[in-house]
Motif scaffolding. Structure first.
Motif, short mmCIF file in Angstrom:
data_model
loop_
_atom_site.label_atom_id
_atom_site.label_comp_id
_atom_site.label_asym_id
_atom_site.label_seq_id
_atom_site.Cartn_x
_atom_site.Cartn_y
_atom_site.Cartn_z
N SER A 1 -44.70 -39.86 2.48
CA SER A 1 -43.53 -39.57 1.65
C SER A 1 -43.39 -40.61 0.55
O SER A 1 -43.54 -41.81 0.80
N PRO A 2 -43.11 -40.19 -0.67
CA PRO A 2 -42.92 -41.14 -1.77
C PRO A 2 -41.60 -41.88 -1.65
O PRO A 2 -40.77 -41.59 -0.77
N SER A 3 -41.36 -42.81 -2.55
CA SER A 3 -40.18 -43.67 -2.46
C SER A 3 -38.90 -42.95 -2.88
O SER A 3 -37.81 -43.34 -2.48
N GLY A 4 -39.01 -41.90 -3.70
CA GLY A 4 -37.83 -41.18 -4.15
C GLY A 4 -37.23 -40.30 -3.07
O GLY A 4 -37.86 -40.02 -2.05
N THR A 5 -36.01 -39.83 -3.32
CA THR A 5 -35.32 -39.00 -2.31
C THR A 5 -35.75 -37.54 -2.37
O THR A 5 -35.64 -36.82 -1.38
N LEU A 6 -36.20 -37.07 -3.54
CA LEU A 6 -36.61 -35.67 -3.71
C LEU A 6 -35.52 -34.73 -3.22
O LEU A 6 -35.75 -33.84 -2.39
N VAL B 1 -43.17 -39.50 -8.68
CA VAL B 1 -43.77 -40.81 -8.96
C VAL B 1 -42.73 -41.74 -9.55
O VAL B 1 -42.54 -41.83 -10.76
N ARG B 2 -42.02 -42.43 -8.67
CA ARG B 2 -41.04 -43.44 -9.09
C ARG B 2 -41.69 -44.83 -9.09
O ARG B 2 -41.41 -45.65 -9.94
N ASP B 3 -42.53 -45.08 -8.10
CA ASP B 3 -43.31 -46.31 -8.05
C ASP B 3 -44.69 -45.98 -8.62
O ASP B 3 -45.45 -45.24 -8.00
N PRO B 4 -45.01 -46.49 -9.82
CA PRO B 4 -46.26 -46.08 -10.48
C PRO B 4 -47.52 -46.31 -9.65
O PRO B 4 -48.51 -45.59 -9.83
N ALA B 5 -47.50 -47.28 -8.77
CA ALA B 5 -48.69 -47.58 -7.98
C ALA B 5 -48.73 -46.73 -6.71
O ALA B 5 -49.58 -45.85 -6.55
N ALA B 6 -47.81 -46.97 -5.79
CA ALA B 6 -47.86 -46.32 -4.48
C ALA B 6 -47.60 -44.81 -4.57
O ALA B 6 -48.32 -44.01 -3.96
N ASP B 7 -46.60 -44.41 -5.34
CA ASP B 7 -46.24 -42.99 -5.39
C ASP B 7 -47.32 -42.15 -6.07
O ASP B 7 -47.53 -40.99 -5.71
N ARG B 8 -48.00 -42.72 -7.04
CA ARG B 8 -49.05 -41.95 -7.72
C ARG B 8 -50.19 -41.62 -6.77
O ARG B 8 -50.75 -40.52 -6.80
#
Length: 381
Positions: free
Chosen positions: A302-307, A345-352
């Protein structure tokens, strides 16, 4: 000594003082946007109403959940979710306990609080917006410093807050994002909620809440920058947790309804033409949010954003605008791809990395999603 707070009255027509009329507003307040429904409910509502309520609790719940009145008037649903949650929230406002709407971002807390205030008091604008810089004066009262310097502390120099006005007029006040307010400012609500009074020590007076007054607060504990409520303050609220939509169909319905409402105000294409893309946006959000595909076969990061559902509404609305102004008016995968990328993609590194893995492992292999895969790959390059 108690003091009354007189509502401000201005006789100049809105058009002459440069203000927008309700019909011209980009986003009308709920009491204006749904005035016809509120009037129809009031005309046919023969159930007991609490003091200064415009509608009975049953009618308020019907306004939020939707239904058909005896004369055939259709009340559109403002909230899609468990009926019991709405009934508990409305019942709380009919007591002397304040209401705290709690939930993760995007669960319609603000939307529900606005419509509750509109249905109960006919005015959803007695609002304090919570931020890290919200001062105590925003909840209690402030001063007109020109009057204060000229004449000293006086009733004419006092500037009532929305909460003070609601107390004096028997209305419903709203405090949005209460957990973003500094803890010491939060606690200024304790006396208001427990004693139903607001002292004004500078004048040796107080404002006592009249019947009909109550307060709705919204809060979440998921985002960064939140301040936990003290146990003393939390005890003054009856907490109602607003859940995320239970099913994909329910979330698609919520997104479709809100996008249709927003789109009409912006002259965008109708939602039915893009329901397939709405379902795909909701599916992507739910799978990444839950950390597993809808068929239960593949676990996901799961990405860092809440979606949240609110973000899905934003993605689809932006896509409709692209389709209207730079396309053929029909919502397509290419119209929502960029919005989804920005939401995920909120965190350019991990979320991408998470997004690329999801595209290759899930979207690429899904039947009927080739156009969506190509569109997302194009904007992700």
């Amino acid at each position: 000594m108690s003091v009354s707070v007189e509502p401000t009255s201005v006789d100049t027509p809105a058009g002459e003082r440069g203000e927008s009329r309700p019909g011209e507003a980009l986003r009308p307040h709920a009491e204006h946007a749904f005035a016809a429904e509120l009037a129809a409910l009031a005309a046919q509502d023969d159930r007991p109403r609490p003091e200064r309520w415009l509608l009975s609790p049953w009618a308020v719940a019907t306004y939020l959940l939707g239904g058909t009145l005896p004369d055939g008037t259709v009340i559109t649903p403002k909230y899609v979710g468990p009926r019991r949650i709405v009934e508990v929230a409305v019942t709380t406002l009919a007591t002397d306990r304040a209401l705290l709407l709690l939930g993760v971002p995007g669960t319609a807390k603000t939307w529900v609080s606005e419509h509750l205030a509109a249905a109960v008091s006919g005015d959803s604008t007695l609002l304090v917006q919570g931020t890290a810089g919200t001062p105590e004066e925003a909840i209690r009262y402030g001063w007109n410093y020109a009057q204060l310097l000229a004449h000293g502390p006086s009733r004419d120099a006092l500037v009532p807050s929305p909460v003070m006005r609601a107390m004096a007029e028997g209305m419903t006040a709203r405090v949005e994002e209460l957990t973003r307010v500094p803890a010491d400012v939060q606690d200024s609500l304790i006396t208001i909620l427990s004693e139903k009074t607001l002292p004004i020590p500078e004048l040796g007076q107080e404002v006592q809440a009249v019947r009909g007054f109550n307060l709705i607060a919204t809060a979440n504990d998921r985002d960064r920058g939140v301040n936990e409520l003290s146990s003393a303050l939390r005890r003054r609220f009856n907490t109602v947790v607003l859940p995320l939509p239970e099913s994909a169909d329910a979330e698609v319905d919520i997104v479709s309804r809100r996008v249709d409402q927003i789109g009409r105000s912006l002259d965008l294409p109708s939602v039915p033409d893009g329901v397939d893309e709405i379902r795909r946006v909701v599916t992507v959000f739910r799978e990444l949010r839950d950390g597993i595909t809808s068929d239960g076969r593949t676990k996901l990061k799961s990405p860092s954003g809440t979606l949240s559902t609110a973000e899905a509404i934003s993605v689809v609305t932006n896509g409709l605008a692209l389709a209207a102004h730079f396309g053929d008016g029909v919502l397509r995968a290419s119209d929502v791809a960029a919005g989804i990328l920005g939401a995920v993609v909120r965190d350019p590194a991990a979320d991408r990395v998470i997004w690329q893995e999801y595209l290759e492992a899930v979207v690429r292999e899904r039947d009927g999603w080739k156009d969506f895969y190509r569109a997302c790959r194009e904007v992700s390059a």
